[in-house]
Design a protein around this motif. Structure first.
Motif, PDB file in Angstrom:
ATOM      1  N   ARG A  45       5.614  10.422  -9.375  1.00 27.58           N
ATOM      2  CA  ARG A  45       5.326   9.878  -8.038  1.00 27.58           C
ATOM      3  C   ARG A  45       6.359  10.296  -6.986  1.00 27.58           C
ATOM      4  N   GLN A 171       8.689   4.819   0.983  1.00 27.58           N
ATOM      5  CA  GLN A 171       7.727   5.071  -0.086  1.00 27.58           C
ATOM      6  C   GLN A 171       8.049   4.100  -1.221  1.00 27.58           C
ATOM      7  N   GLU A 173       6.766   2.507  -4.675  1.00 24.51           N
ATOM      8  CA  GLU A 173       5.810   2.705  -5.768  1.00 24.51           C
ATOM      9  C   GLU A 173       6.027   1.617  -6.811  1.00 24.51           C
TER      10      GLU A 173
END
Ligand code: 5GP
Length: 193
Positions: A45, A171, A173
């Protein structure tokens, strides 16, 4: 459904007070094979990001962070929760309210181990209200380092932390996002990813 979600359904226990207990595989006894899968997934990711350091907070983030770090080939720095006699020199300090212990802690990182040249991936076991993450973000900011991303094992999606952190533009995740859980029936529902 991924392996972490399957394991939560199999061995996780929902406790009164909005606590998901995962101590048989995540934050007391640790399933290293599962951590390794999680490390592989975080590497996928955050692929292509110039990450040179992983930052977490003691205690339960450390095990996951170490296995994740092997996939990135970088060192782990963990924020300490109490001023220890072993900490010397200048330090970055942030105040964090603990979700599980309902108290305030200072988290501390030595300035020797984080500076403006660093590109950091923050790793932690849980994201609930986002207090622990805010503390870690504050430390990275104090160091002048760059946050390349945030990797969380279990996000409780109905608590405000995830939204708050994503709104800041990071970001973020999370490998398992719990949308709903009920301690009386034991029901756990994940967000589709
Ligand atoms: P936050 O600061 O986001 O409110 O909470 C994050 C921290 O609280 C995590 O590092 C984790 O240690 C703890 N935590 C929050 N919710 C839970 C939970 O449901 N179960 C467990 N075991 N820990 C939690």
């Amino acid at each position: 459904m991924n392996r972490l979600e399957e394991r939560i359904l199999k061995d996780g226990v929902v406790k009164e007070g909005n606590v998901l207990k995962v101590d048989s595989f995540l934050n007391h006894q640790m399933d290293i094979d599962l951590f390794n899968e999680m490390g592989k997934e975080f590497k996928r990711r955050f692929d292509g990001k110039p990450i040179n350091k992983i930052l977490t907070v003691e205690a339960s983030g450390i095990g996951i962070a170490c296995i994740v770090a092997q996939h990135f080939g970088v060192p782990v720095v963990f924020a300490k929760k109490a001023k220890s006699i072993n900490l010397d020199g200048k330090m970055y300090v942030a105040e964090v309210e603990s979700f599980t212990h309902k108290c305030k802690n200072q988290i501390i990182v030595s300035q020797k181990f984080l500076n403006e040249t660093d590109h950091v991936l923050i790793i932690d076991d849980f994201l609930a209200n986002g207090c622990a993450l805010q503390g870690l973000l504050q430390i990275v900011q104090s160091a002048g380092a760059t946050v390349e991303g945030i990797g969380i094992a279990i996000e409780k999606g109905y608590q405000p932390g995830g939204k708050m952190i994503r709104n800041l533009g990071y970001q973020l995740e999370s490998l398992a996002i719990v949308e709903e859980m009920d301690w009386q029936t034991g029901k756990i529902v994940f967000k589709e990813q």
